[in-house]
Design a protein around this motif. Structure first.
Motif, PDB file in Angstrom:
ATOM      1  N   ARG A  33     -39.734  13.086  50.447  1.00  0.00           N
ATOM      2  CA  ARG A  33     -40.096  13.356  51.848  1.00  0.00           C
ATOM      3  C   ARG A  33     -40.013  12.069  52.676  1.00  0.00           C
ATOM      4  O   ARG A  33     -39.568  12.087  53.834  1.00  0.00           O
ATOM      5  CB  ARG A  33     -41.510  13.934  51.910  1.00  0.00           C
ATOM      6  N   PHE A  42     -35.874  13.852  53.007  1.00  0.00           N
ATOM      7  CA  PHE A  42     -35.483  15.126  52.404  1.00  0.00           C
ATOM      8  C   PHE A  42     -36.634  16.124  52.484  1.00  0.00           C
ATOM      9  O   PHE A  42     -37.800  15.749  52.645  1.00  0.00           O
ATOM     10  CB  PHE A  42     -35.064  14.923  50.948  1.00  0.00           C
ATOM     11  N   LYS A  43     -36.307  17.400  52.320  1.00  0.00           N
ATOM     12  CA  LYS A  43     -37.325  18.443  52.374  1.00  0.00           C
ATOM     13  C   LYS A  43     -36.928  19.584  51.442  1.00  0.00           C
ATOM     14  O   LYS A  43     -35.750  19.707  51.057  1.00  0.00           O
ATOM     15  CB  LYS A  43     -37.509  18.950  53.804  1.00  0.00           C
ATOM     16  N   GLY A  60     -35.497  22.812  50.009  1.00  0.00           N
ATOM     17  CA  GLY A  60     -34.370  23.605  50.493  1.00  0.00           C
ATOM     18  C   GLY A  60     -33.107  22.791  50.659  1.00  0.00           C
ATOM     19  O   GLY A  60     -31.993  23.347  50.688  1.00  0.00           O
ATOM     20  N   ASP A  61     -33.257  21.468  50.795  1.00  0.00           N
ATOM     21  CA  ASP A  61     -32.067  20.616  50.885  1.00  0.00           C
ATOM     22  C   ASP A  61     -31.322  20.655  49.560  1.00  0.00           C
ATOM     23  O   ASP A  61     -31.928  20.844  48.495  1.00  0.00           O
ATOM     24  CB  ASP A  61     -32.469  19.169  51.209  1.00  0.00           C
ATOM     25  N   ALA A  62     -30.037  20.457  49.630  1.00  0.00           N
ATOM     26  CA  ALA A  62     -29.198  20.509  48.424  1.00  0.00           C
ATOM     27  C   ALA A  62     -29.644  19.477  47.395  1.00  0.00           C
ATOM     28  O   ALA A  62     -29.487  19.682  46.188  1.00  0.00           O
ATOM     29  CB  ALA A  62     -27.745  20.278  48.806  1.00  0.00           C
ATOM     30  N   CYS A  63     -30.215  18.391  47.860  1.00  0.00           N
ATOM     31  CA  CYS A  63     -30.619  17.322  46.945  1.00  0.00           C
ATOM     32  C   CYS A  63     -32.067  17.469  46.464  1.00  0.00           C
ATOM     33  O   CYS A  63     -32.597  16.580  45.825  1.00  0.00           O
ATOM     34  CB  CYS A  63     -30.456  15.968  47.621  1.00  0.00           C
ATOM     35  N   TRP A  64     -32.689  18.589  46.767  1.00  0.00           N
ATOM     36  CA  TRP A  64     -34.111  18.768  46.378  1.00  0.00           C
ATOM     37  C   TRP A  64     -34.199  19.645  45.139  1.00  0.00           C
ATOM     38  O   TRP A  64     -33.859  20.836  45.231  1.00  0.00           O
ATOM     39  CB  TRP A  64     -34.880  19.435  47.514  1.00  0.00           C
ATOM     40  N   THR A  87     -33.646  15.746  43.283  1.00  0.00           N
ATOM     41  CA  THR A  87     -32.477  14.971  42.876  1.00  0.00           C
ATOM     42  C   THR A  87     -32.646  14.357  41.486  1.00  0.00           C
ATOM     43  O   THR A  87     -31.707  13.818  40.941  1.00  0.00           O
ATOM     44  CB  THR A  87     -32.229  13.827  43.880  1.00  0.00           C
ATOM     45  N   SER A 124     -36.801  23.196  40.744  1.00  0.00           N
ATOM     46  CA  SER A 124     -37.454  22.771  41.978  1.00  0.00           C
ATOM     47  C   SER A 124     -38.930  23.124  42.012  1.00  0.00           C
ATOM     48  O   SER A 124     -39.694  22.542  42.765  1.00  0.00           O
ATOM     49  CB  SER A 124     -36.751  23.392  43.190  1.00  0.00           C
ATOM     50  N   ASN A 145     -44.055  21.454  47.271  1.00  0.00           N
ATOM     51  CA  ASN A 145     -43.326  21.772  48.496  1.00  0.00           C
ATOM     52  C   ASN A 145     -44.190  21.951  49.738  1.00  0.00           C
ATOM     53  O   ASN A 145     -43.676  22.215  50.815  1.00  0.00           O
ATOM     54  CB  ASN A 145     -42.515  23.059  48.281  1.00  0.00           C
ATOM     55  N   GLN A 204     -45.514  16.154  53.232  1.00  0.00           N
ATOM     56  CA  GLN A 204     -44.941  15.476  54.398  1.00  0.00           C
ATOM     57  C   GLN A 204     -45.990  14.628  55.109  1.00  0.00           C
ATOM     58  O   GLN A 204     -45.703  13.527  55.590  1.00  0.00           O
ATOM     59  CB  GLN A 204     -44.352  16.498  55.375  1.00  0.00           C
TER      60      GLN A 204
END
Length: 569
Positions: free
Chosen positions: A182, A186-187, A189-193, A195, A202, A207, A212
């Motif tokens: 965060r 990033f958050k 739902g991001d493709a990298c979440w 990583t 996930s 989440n 945040q």
């Protein structure tokens, strides 16, 4: 009335002891299920009949004669009947029941409590991972723990409240990585979440919006305060250790705020990490190895928990060198015992049931003098929350569950405590948010608090109109309290000390909620049956003394639950 009961019980115990050595210690009076059967009852004759090879009814006659020979019988008892195969039903004179009013008014807040003794008990509860807001299950545990502590204190026990922070392990790594992502923008739902290839699922990441919030404050280099420390973030999103320390301190502070809103304070916060840094974990493992209760297999160190009743042996140290989660628990409980707490109570969710046998086995294998069955456990189920007729499962702030703070904000701390204590800990409970905010007799906490407020109103009217003083009620002539409604209320008041003792012994604060609802119902019935502020001064004072005693017991009982006793509603 307590003195009356003590005198008659002493006489019963003496007679039982003569009949059978050791039986006197079991002397007890019970409350008959039907009021028509009397005020107290005992089945002592039936219990002794078989071992003594005597007729139970004949034994009942003998016990009856022994009680009737006591001065207390002449003064306070109207009759003793023998029912069925040997039950003794005791009927009290009205003046005997009236004594409880004087006892309550004299004792005040301490009515039903015993003087503090030497016994010390450590009660561990809540003990949430510092990885997110407290959920409603933690709320149930907080209410249970606090109420059980208060109940034990009424029995003269010195109680120490402790919160065990699981601030080590995989969950802390997950918290740190979630916050770091965060902080880097990033958050979920991001493709990298996520990583991290070590955590491809996930769901392993946190989440909720609170992550945040932590990341924002970290980047802003804020300082957060936990109970025993302050920590300032350096704002470097690549500094993993700094993020970890800040996130843990941040959430400890947040959880403490939740507990403050719940009016709950602990005597100590114990860190799991300290068990490693102090060497306690390693010391505990060495004890187990030295005592010959471990073995190596498949590159792991195992504990022979089957030697102590477990269904199978358990891994202590995994092949990668890390300890399984019950090992620090063993070290922690050795520390409890060495700190002088020869009795300890753990309040945990039913998902911890599997750890009981292995922790107790580890404590026995350590051979440091800890008694079998240490510690005691109170296990509770989770809580289902319903609002608007539908189950609520998710809090936006937490991301995946309803928080304790949600429940308090939707209702009140009083309602949350009373509701969460209104069932046995191991039974499923559905928290109805809509019911908790209703202001009618269907809402149990409102019903009890309204009884207290109603009495306060009556006493205030008397003080304003007649210039009455509460201190004058202690000397009131109580002879007028001989009506059925008054006698029923008096008898219910007299049950409070025994109810407290039983609830403390059984770790059962739900007994207090049941009692308070019954006492409130008895008062409301009395109020409907008899006018209190009558013209006759003697009758008025007697009735005011009765309701003042009722107000005190209602307040005492609510205090046991951590619930307020409002004077106006």
């Amino acid at each position: 009335m307590l003195q009356v009961k003590q005198e008659l019980l002493a006489a019963l115990a003496a007679e039982l002891e003569q009949l059978s050595p050791g039986a006197g210690a079991k002397a007890a009076f019970e409350q008959p299920k039907q009021a028509a059967h009397g005020d107290w009852a005992t089945n002592a004759a039936m219990q002794l009949a078989k071992p003594l090879k005597q007729n139970p009814r004949a034994l009942g006659e003998q016990l009856k004669a022994a009680l009737e020979a006591q001065p207390a019988y002449q003064q306070w008892v109207s009759a003793i009947d023998i029912a069925g195969p040997g039950f003794l039903n005791i009927r009290l004179k009205p003046e005997a029941k009236q004594q409880v009013v004087r006892e309550v008014l004299a004792a005040g807040e301490s009515f039903g409590s015993k003087p503090q003794g030497a016994e010390k008990v450590l009660v561990e509860f809540v003990s949430a991972n510092p990885t997110g807001p407290l959920h409603v299950g933690h709320g149930r545990q907080a209410a249970l723990g606090d109420a059980i502590c208060k109940l034990l204190a009424t029995q003269g026990i010195q109680v120490y409240r402790e919160f065990y922070y699981n601030d080590a392990g995989v969950q802390i790594d997950t918290l740190t990585k979630s916050t770091q992502l965060r902080a880097k923008g990033f958050k979920p739902g991001d493709a990298c979440w996520p990583t991290d290839p070590e955590n491809p699922d996930s769901k392993a990441f946190y989440n909720g919006d609170y992550i945040q919030d932590i990341a924002n404050d970290f980047l802003a280099k804020k300082t957060v305060h936990a109970d025993d420390r302050a920590f300032t973030a350096n704002g470097d999103a690549d500094d993993y250790d700094n993020i970890r320390q800040f996130a843990v301190a941040y959430l400890r502070n947040e959880q403490d705020k939740d507990l403050q809103a719940f009016r709950l304070k602990f005597d100590n916060y114990y860190l799991e990490s300290s068990l490693y840094t102090s060497g306690r974990v390693e010391s505990a493992v060495q004890k187990l190895v030295a005592n010959g209760h471990t073995y190596e297999q498949d590159g792991a160190l195992w504990l022979r928990t089957t030697d102590f009743g477990d269904d199978k042996d358990r891994v202590m140290r995994k092949s990668d060198g890390g300890y399984t989660y019950f090992v620090p628990d063993v070290a922690y409980h050795i520390a409890k015992f060495e700190r002088g707490y020869t009795r300890a109570i753990n309040i945990q969710g039913t998902d911890h049931h599997g750890t009981i046998a292995r922790v107790r086995a580890g404590l026995q294998a350590a051979n440091v003098g800890i008694p079998q069955g240490y510690p005691d456990y109170v296990l509770h189920t989770m809580v289902r929350v319903v609002r608007g007729g539908e189950e609520v499962k998710i809090s936006k702030r937490a991301g995946s569950y309803v928080t304790l703070r949600d429940l308090i904000e939707w209702t009140s701390a009083d309602a949350v405590r009373f509701f969460l204590l209104s069932r046995k800990p191991d039974t499923e409970y559905t928290f109805d948010v809509d019911l908790a905010v209703q202001k009618n007799n269907e809402n149990p906490v409102y019903y009890v608090q309204y009884a207290h407020a109603r009495i306060c109103s009556v006493l205030a009217q008397w003080q304003e109109k007649d210039g009455g003083k509460l201190a004058d009620l202690a000397g009131a002539n109580l002879a007028a309290l001989d009506t059925p409604a008054a006698q029923a209320l008096l008898l219910k008041l007299s049950q409070y000390p025994d109810m407290l003792a039983g609830a403390a012994a059984d770790f059962a604060p739900h007994d207090v909620t049941f009692y308070l609802r019954e006492l409130a119902a008895s008062y409301h019935s009395y109020y409907d049956a008899e006018r209190i502020l009558v013209d006759d001064a003697a009758v008025r004072l007697a009735r005011l003394a009765l309701v003042a005693a009722t107000r005190q017991v209602l307040a005492n009982g609510l205090s046991m639950l951590g619930v307020s006793a409002p004077e106006k509603m």
